[in-house]
Design a protein around this motif. Structure first.
Motif, PDB file in Angstrom:
ATOM      1  N   PHE A  19       0.839  -1.209   0.000  1.00 27.74           N
ATOM      2  CA  PHE A  19       0.000   0.000   0.000  1.00 27.74           C
ATOM      3  C   PHE A  19       0.871   1.255   0.000  1.00 27.74           C
ATOM      4  O   PHE A  19       0.642   2.192  -0.776  1.00 27.74           O
ATOM      5  CB  PHE A  19      -0.917  -0.019   1.222  1.00 27.74           C
ATOM      6  CG  PHE A  19      -1.828   1.167   1.326  1.00 27.74           C
ATOM      7  CD1 PHE A  19      -3.016   1.228   0.614  1.00 27.74           C
ATOM      8  CD2 PHE A  19      -1.496   2.246   2.149  1.00 27.74           C
ATOM      9  CE1 PHE A  19      -3.859   2.332   0.712  1.00 27.74           C
ATOM     10  CE2 PHE A  19      -2.331   3.346   2.259  1.00 27.74           C
ATOM     11  CZ  PHE A  19      -3.513   3.376   1.525  1.00 27.74           C
ATOM     12  N   ASP A  20       1.875   1.269   0.855  1.00 35.74           N
ATOM     13  CA  ASP A  20       2.748   2.445   0.956  1.00 35.74           C
ATOM     14  C   ASP A  20       3.530   2.685  -0.331  1.00 35.74           C
ATOM     15  O   ASP A  20       3.816   3.837  -0.697  1.00 35.74           O
ATOM     16  CB  ASP A  20       3.725   2.275   2.121  1.00 35.74           C
ATOM     17  CG  ASP A  20       3.031   2.346   3.479  1.00 35.74           C
ATOM     18  OD1 ASP A  20       1.900   2.847   3.538  1.00 35.74           O
ATOM     19  OD2 ASP A  20       3.624   1.874   4.470  1.00 35.74           O
ATOM     20  N   ARG A  21       3.890   1.581  -1.032  1.00 32.54           N
ATOM     21  CA  ARG A  21       4.665   1.703  -2.266  1.00 32.54           C
ATOM     22  C   ARG A  21       3.776   1.797  -3.503  1.00 32.54           C
ATOM     23  O   ARG A  21       4.268   1.869  -4.627  1.00 32.54           O
ATOM     24  CB  ARG A  21       5.617   0.517  -2.409  1.00 32.54           C
ATOM     25  CG  ARG A  21       6.690   0.452  -1.334  1.00 32.54           C
ATOM     26  CD  ARG A  21       7.712  -0.652  -1.633  1.00 32.54           C
ATOM     27  NE  ARG A  21       7.107  -1.980  -1.701  1.00 32.54           N
ATOM     28  CZ  ARG A  21       6.953  -2.795  -0.660  1.00 32.54           C
ATOM     29  NH1 ARG A  21       7.322  -2.392   0.556  1.00 32.54           N
ATOM     30  NH2 ARG A  21       6.414  -3.985  -0.810  1.00 32.54           N
ATOM     31  N   SER A  22       2.451   1.731  -3.296  1.00 30.29           N
ATOM     32  CA  SER A  22       1.473   1.766  -4.405  1.00 30.29           C
ATOM     33  C   SER A  22       1.764   0.675  -5.426  1.00 30.29           C
ATOM     34  O   SER A  22       1.679   0.885  -6.640  1.00 30.29           O
ATOM     35  CB  SER A  22       1.485   3.145  -5.081  1.00 30.29           C
ATOM     36  OG  SER A  22       1.134   4.152  -4.176  1.00 30.29           O
ATOM     37  N   GLU A  23       2.099  -0.504  -4.940  1.00 29.09           N
ATOM     38  CA  GLU A  23       2.418  -1.636  -5.814  1.00 29.09           C
ATOM     39  C   GLU A  23       1.250  -2.617  -5.849  1.00 29.09           C
ATOM     40  O   GLU A  23       0.680  -2.958  -4.797  1.00 29.09           O
ATOM     41  CB  GLU A  23       3.669  -2.364  -5.324  1.00 29.09           C
ATOM     42  CG  GLU A  23       4.945  -1.559  -5.454  1.00 29.09           C
ATOM     43  CD  GLU A  23       6.152  -2.305  -4.912  1.00 29.09           C
ATOM     44  OE1 GLU A  23       7.280  -1.863  -5.182  1.00 29.09           O
ATOM     45  OE2 GLU A  23       5.957  -3.330  -4.222  1.00 29.09           O
ATOM     46  N   ASP A 129      -4.936  -1.076   3.367  1.00 32.66           N
ATOM     47  CA  ASP A 129      -3.828  -0.298   3.906  1.00 32.66           C
ATOM     48  C   ASP A 129      -3.079  -1.039   5.009  1.00 32.66           C
ATOM     49  O   ASP A 129      -2.195  -0.480   5.664  1.00 32.66           O
ATOM     50  CB  ASP A 129      -4.313   1.055   4.423  1.00 32.66           C
ATOM     51  CG  ASP A 129      -5.265   0.928   5.606  1.00 32.66           C
ATOM     52  OD1 ASP A 129      -5.654  -0.219   5.943  1.00 32.66           O
ATOM     53  OD2 ASP A 129      -5.636   1.961   6.189  1.00 32.66           O
ATOM     54  N   GLY A 130      -3.464  -2.297   5.255  1.00 28.85           N
ATOM     55  CA  GLY A 130      -2.792  -3.106   6.262  1.00 28.85           C
ATOM     56  C   GLY A 130      -3.422  -3.075   7.632  1.00 28.85           C
ATOM     57  O   GLY A 130      -2.973  -3.790   8.539  1.00 28.85           O
ATOM     58  N   SER A 131      -4.456  -2.280   7.831  1.00 33.08           N
ATOM     59  CA  SER A 131      -5.125  -2.253   9.135  1.00 33.08           C
ATOM     60  C   SER A 131      -5.990  -3.500   9.298  1.00 33.08           C
ATOM     61  O   SER A 131      -6.507  -4.056   8.329  1.00 33.08           O
ATOM     62  CB  SER A 131      -5.965  -0.989   9.290  1.00 33.08           C
ATOM     63  OG  SER A 131      -6.921  -0.888   8.248  1.00 33.08           O
ATOM     64  N   PHE A 450     -12.951   2.315   2.732  1.00 35.78           N
ATOM     65  CA  PHE A 450     -12.026   1.352   3.327  1.00 35.78           C
ATOM     66  C   PHE A 450     -10.700   1.283   2.570  1.00 35.78           C
ATOM     67  O   PHE A 450      -9.992   0.288   2.640  1.00 35.78           O
ATOM     68  CB  PHE A 450     -12.704  -0.015   3.428  1.00 35.78           C
ATOM     69  CG  PHE A 450     -13.867  -0.023   4.379  1.00 35.78           C
ATOM     70  CD1 PHE A 450     -13.644  -0.013   5.743  1.00 35.78           C
ATOM     71  CD2 PHE A 450     -15.178   0.013   3.910  1.00 35.78           C
ATOM     72  CE1 PHE A 450     -14.714   0.009   6.635  1.00 35.78           C
ATOM     73  CE2 PHE A 450     -16.252   0.035   4.792  1.00 35.78           C
ATOM     74  CZ  PHE A 450     -16.017   0.034   6.168  1.00 35.78           C
ATOM     75  N   ARG A 451     -10.403   2.353   1.830  1.00 34.56           N
ATOM     76  CA  ARG A 451      -9.096   2.559   1.202  1.00 34.56           C
ATOM     77  C   ARG A 451      -8.687   1.404   0.287  1.00 34.56           C
ATOM     78  O   ARG A 451      -7.526   1.002   0.253  1.00 34.56           O
ATOM     79  CB  ARG A 451      -8.036   2.806   2.295  1.00 34.56           C
ATOM     80  CG  ARG A 451      -8.352   4.023   3.153  1.00 34.56           C
ATOM     81  CD  ARG A 451      -7.484   4.120   4.363  1.00 34.56           C
ATOM     82  NE  ARG A 451      -7.704   3.047   5.332  1.00 34.56           N
ATOM     83  CZ  ARG A 451      -8.742   2.960   6.160  1.00 34.56           C
ATOM     84  NH1 ARG A 451      -9.689   3.916   6.150  1.00 34.56           N
ATOM     85  NH2 ARG A 451      -8.859   1.970   7.002  1.00 34.56           N
ATOM     86  N   ALA A 452      -9.646   0.898  -0.469  1.00 35.11           N
ATOM     87  CA  ALA A 452      -9.395  -0.259  -1.333  1.00 35.11           C
ATOM     88  C   ALA A 452      -9.369   0.104  -2.815  1.00 35.11           C
ATOM     89  O   ALA A 452      -9.408  -0.786  -3.666  1.00 35.11           O
ATOM     90  CB  ALA A 452     -10.464  -1.329  -1.080  1.00 35.11           C
ATOM     91  N   THR A 453      -9.302   1.368  -3.138  1.00 34.44           N
ATOM     92  CA  THR A 453      -9.412   1.765  -4.553  1.00 34.44           C
ATOM     93  C   THR A 453      -8.233   1.303  -5.397  1.00 34.44           C
ATOM     94  O   THR A 453      -8.342   1.225  -6.628  1.00 34.44           O
ATOM     95  CB  THR A 453      -9.550   3.296  -4.661  1.00 34.44           C
ATOM     96  OG1 THR A 453      -8.461   3.920  -3.953  1.00 34.44           O
ATOM     97  CG2 THR A 453     -10.875   3.766  -4.071  1.00 34.44           C
TER      98      THR A 453
END
Length: 514
Positions: A19-23, A129-131, A450-453
């Motif tokens: 998520f952080d690396r947008s991969e 996002d890993g949460s 839920f930040r899944a886009t």
């Protein structure tokens, strides 16, 4: 639970990094019961194959806490000794709890209990996002995520734990075989049987337009003295569909009855994969289809092994595997269509509770009067039940013809007010897909919340490009009969999945009924 928590923390860390690396990444489960062709794409993966344990069964609360890769046979083996069983058990032993929740799973008890996810009380999920969060129907515990994730094929996050409701089990299923002599009679009989309170299970098989059987099951601890339990797990046992056909071979109105041990009933279609296994004999045309060859080749004719072989051989690219939810009034019209255009028999009939949209589960809509002309009346409002029609068999050999037939089937189903399940080949174009499901705004709002886009959408995961598939060519060796088939067998042997059935403890043994 410490092992589980450590596994989830590892998964969450991996997801957070992507998520952080947008991969982009994919999820590695370790197995599949999808017949969609494999996709080329990223080699980056989050491995959740270790999440395969039944963590706890609480007899008092009638609840099982299971990880997503727990297959149905292991779940039943954990609950049955405690006198409990899930209300909805997928009829292939290798289908997992997580797959049943993230996909669509409806079986012969679903007219009473709904889809498999209707029996799930809570889920733990790793979001994009890993949460790590919990979701349930409780208003304080992400109920919108819970509803949205059911059927969304993992596009809102990774399910890492499920709490599955259980109910009281019985020793046997008193099974009745009701012969029908027309499609209309079979559809009508299934509707009648769902209204009878004594029936815990209802499904049907159409062998042809003039030979069908409606199968009903009632849980019981009683069995007539001297009555031998009927089993379907042994190599010398009959395949269930052939047994049902034989039990109704006479046009007599007498109803045949069997007493089947509960687990044997739940997984009665495993050997032969309903009747898909018979197609393998047509592929290997020189091998006779009889009881002796089915016994000799039994290891290869359980569903886990057949999935491996189907994908390994590449034959899934020309095998029609479609489950289609239909309104009862237009089910006969669909059968007429598939008989004329695909000539696929037998067909499976299974009544299901209808879930109103928004959902990615199949749901029916009231067809226009002309589409329901074969029915005496068109319901004024949406029915609470729908009828699933399972269409499984060989399609045209040429890829372009195969795609064309599937596209025609999709159009016909939509015109008749039905909807396909998303586990198989789906050729809808993007706008067409959203027009049919009608839930784009709801789904995209969930993905944003839920930040899944950045994850693939449902359409991305289930869509097969019709133009590309129509022009696709397999490796020339695989396209040569029987080389592709033998390669698929080799893939299935390498998996070692045949040991899973050999070692299964759910199978009935002499003395279990005493």
């Amino acid at each position: 639970m410490e092992r589980h928590a450590a596994s989830v923390a590892k998964i969450a860390t991996a997801v957070r990094g992507f998520f952080d690396r947008s991969e982009p990444y994919r999820i590695f489960h370790g197995s599949t019961n999808s017949t969609r062709p494999a996709r080329a794409g990223t080699t980056r993966a989050v491995d959740i194959s270790a999440l395969r344990h039944v963590l706890h069964v609480d007899p008092a609360a009638r609840l099982a806490r299971v990880e997503p890769n727990v297959p149905m046979d292991r779940l039943v083996e954990a609950t049955l000794p405690l006198g409990l069983v899930p209300p909805v058990v997928m009829e292939f032993p290798g289908i997992t709890a997580g797959g049943g929740f993230a996909g669509t799973a409806g079986e012969s008890s679903s007219f009473r209990h709904g889809f498999f996810d209707d029996t799930v009380q809570r889920v733990e999920m790793v979001l994009a996002d890993g949460s790590v969060v919990w979701a349930s129907r409780d208003p304080a515990e992400n109920p919108d995520l819970f509803r949205g994730a059911a059927g969304a094929v993992g596009t809102l996050g990774i399910t890492t734990l499920l709490e599955v409701r259980l109910m009281e089990a019985k020793k046997f299923v008193r099974t009745r075989y009701r012969r029908t002599s027309s499609v209309a009679e079979a559809v009508r009989a299934i509707r009648e049987e769902t209204a009878k309170p004594e029936n815990d299970y209802v499904d049907g098989i159409l062998f042809s337009k003039d030979h069908g059987v409606v199968i009903t099951g009632s849980l019981t601890d009683e069995k007539p003295a001297g009555e031998k339990p009927k089993t379907f797990s042994g190599a010398w046992d009959p395949w269930f569909y052939l047994h049902a056909q034989e039990r109704t071979s006479s046009s007599s109105s007498a109803v045949a009855v069997d007493y089947i041990p509960l687990a044997e009933y739940l997984f009665r279609y495993d050997r032969g994969g309903f009747w898909v296994g018979a197609a393998a004999f047509r592929y290997f045309w020189w091998v006779p289809f009889n009881r002796l060859t089915r016994w000799f080749l039994d290891d290869f004719l359980h569903t886990r092994m057949m999935y491996r072989a189907l994908h390994g051989s590449g034959e899934s690219a020309r095998f029609v595997v479609q489950d289609i939810a239909m309104p009862f009034p237009t089910a006969e019209a669909l059968v007429d269509y598939t008989a004329a255009e695909l000539a696929i028999w037998p067909l499976w009939l299974c009544p299901l509770q209808r879930r109103a949209p928004p959902t990615f589960h199949p749901f029916t809509t009231t067809p226009p009067p002309e589409a329901a002309a074969k029915d005496q009346q068109t319901p004024a409002e949406e029915d609470e039940l729908m009828l699933n029609v399972g269409v499984w068999g060989w399609g045209p050999k040429k890829p372009a013809d195969f795609v064309a037939k599937n596209r025609e089937l999709e159009a016909k189903v939509h015109a008749l007010g039905g909807m396909k399940w998303l586990y198989a080949h789906t050729y809808y174009k993007l706008d067409e897909f959203w027009e049919i499901y009608g839930c784009r705004a709801w789904y995209e709002a969930l993905r944003a919340k839920f930040r899944a886009t950045a994850l693939p959408s449902v359409w991305d995961k289930v869509h097969v490009d019709a133009d590309a598939a129509g022009g696709r060519r397999r490796h020339w060796l695989k396209s040569v009969n029987p080389i592709g088939g033998f390669y698929g067998i080799w893939v299935s042997i390498k998996s070692g999945d045949y040991f899973l059935h050999r070692r299964a403890t759910w199978k009935w043994k002499k003395g279990d009924d005493e």
